[in-house]
Design a protein around this motif. Structure first.
Motif, short mmCIF file in Angstrom:
data_model
loop_
_atom_site.label_atom_id
_atom_site.label_comp_id
_atom_site.label_asym_id
_atom_site.label_seq_id
_atom_site.Cartn_x
_atom_site.Cartn_y
_atom_site.Cartn_z
N PRO A 58 14.96 2.66 -20.84
CA PRO A 58 15.74 3.48 -19.90
C PRO A 58 16.97 4.12 -20.55
CG PRO A 58 15.19 1.37 -18.91
CD PRO A 58 14.80 1.28 -20.35
N ARG A 59 17.58 3.44 -21.49
CA ARG A 59 18.78 3.98 -22.15
C ARG A 59 18.44 5.19 -23.02
NH1 ARG A 59 22.61 0.20 -21.10
NH2 ARG A 59 21.94 -1.93 -20.78
N VAL A 60 17.29 5.13 -23.66
CA VAL A 60 16.86 6.27 -24.48
C VAL A 60 16.37 7.41 -23.59
CG1 VAL A 60 15.21 7.02 -26.24
CG2 VAL A 60 16.33 4.79 -26.46
N MET A 61 15.58 7.06 -22.57
CA MET A 61 15.03 8.10 -21.68
C MET A 61 16.12 8.85 -20.92
SD MET A 61 11.86 8.01 -22.38
CE MET A 61 11.07 8.97 -21.12
N SER A 62 17.19 8.14 -20.58
CA SER A 62 18.29 8.78 -19.83
C SER A 62 19.21 9.58 -20.74
CB SER A 62 19.10 7.73 -19.08
OG SER A 62 19.87 6.96 -20.01
N GLY A 63 19.07 9.42 -22.04
CA GLY A 63 19.94 10.12 -22.98
C GLY A 63 21.20 9.34 -23.31
N GLU A 64 21.34 8.16 -22.71
CA GLU A 64 22.52 7.32 -23.00
C GLU A 64 22.58 7.00 -24.50
OE1 GLU A 64 23.92 2.72 -22.18
OE2 GLU A 64 22.64 3.68 -20.70
N ILE A 65 21.43 6.80 -25.09
CA ILE A 65 21.34 6.53 -26.53
C ILE A 65 20.41 7.57 -27.13
CG2 ILE A 65 20.61 4.88 -28.28
CD1 ILE A 65 21.29 2.64 -26.32
N ALA A 66 20.91 8.27 -28.12
CA ALA A 66 20.10 9.31 -28.77
C ALA A 66 19.07 8.67 -29.69
CB ALA A 66 21.01 10.24 -29.57
N MET A 67 17.89 9.28 -29.77
CA MET A 67 16.84 8.75 -30.65
C MET A 67 17.31 8.69 -32.10
SD MET A 67 13.15 9.96 -29.40
CE MET A 67 12.61 9.71 -27.74
N ALA A 68 18.09 9.66 -32.51
CA ALA A 68 18.59 9.66 -33.89
C ALA A 68 19.48 8.44 -34.16
CB ALA A 68 19.37 10.94 -34.16
N ALA A 69 20.14 7.95 -33.12
CA ALA A 69 21.04 6.80 -33.28
C ALA A 69 20.28 5.49 -33.47
CB ALA A 69 21.97 6.69 -32.08
N ILE A 70 18.99 5.48 -33.11
CA ILE A 70 18.21 4.24 -33.23
C ILE A 70 17.06 4.37 -34.23
CG2 ILE A 70 18.78 3.35 -30.95
CD1 ILE A 70 15.98 4.48 -30.06
N ALA A 71 16.99 5.50 -34.90
CA ALA A 71 15.88 5.73 -35.82
C ALA A 71 15.88 4.76 -37.00
CB ALA A 71 15.91 7.17 -36.33
N VAL A 72 17.05 4.32 -37.42
CA VAL A 72 17.15 3.47 -38.61
C VAL A 72 17.61 2.06 -38.29
CG1 VAL A 72 18.26 3.22 -40.87
CG2 VAL A 72 17.54 5.48 -40.08
#
Length: 145
Positions: free
Chosen positions: A32-46
């Protein structure tokens, strides 16, 4: 199928269930945090540092289910393959899994390091005993060709 073999399989199933339950909880924290944009995918890629603490704890606990439990699954399968799981092996398997549940609960709630380490160490000791019992059957108790 003998009762002790069923108990060994149930212990493995309980460990697998724990792993899947943590995965579901982790997904409920992360997706939900990623889908809502709260956390950007780039921020969790690594790495996981962008996630809140609970999501990181669940993630670490999930990763931990692929450490000692892998050795447990191998020992349990070997015990089953040898034919006739012993009552001590079945008890060790059940105790190991119970300790894994306790470890996971501590890991994702209080994360009290000394308690978690004590439970982890107890699980490691039980797993080592299970392996010794299985090896004894392979090397000593099993009749040769």
């Amino acid at each position: 199928m003998p009762l002790l073999a069923k108990l060994m399989i149930l212990a493995m199933a309980a460990q697998a269930l724990l792993t899947m339950a943590i995965l579901v909880l982790m997904g409920r924290e992360r997706v939900p945090r990623v889908m809502s944009g709260e956390i950007a995918m780039a921020a969790i890629a690594v790495d996981r540092t962008a996630y809140p603490l609970r999501a990181r704890l669940l993630s670490n606990s999930f990763d931990n289910q692929f450490q000692l439990p892998v050795l447990f699954y191998v020992a349990a399968l070997l015990a089953l393959m040898l034919g006739g799981v012993t009552s001590l092996e079945a008890a060790a398997a059940g105790l190991f899994v119970a300790l894994r549940y306790a470890h996971a609960i501590i890991h994702v709630t209080t994360n009290h390091l000394l308690q978690r380490f004590a439970i982890y160490t107890a699980g490691l000791a039980v797993l080592a005993i299970l392996w010794l019992m299985v090896l004894f059957r392979v090397l000593v108790a099993s009749p040769g060709p």
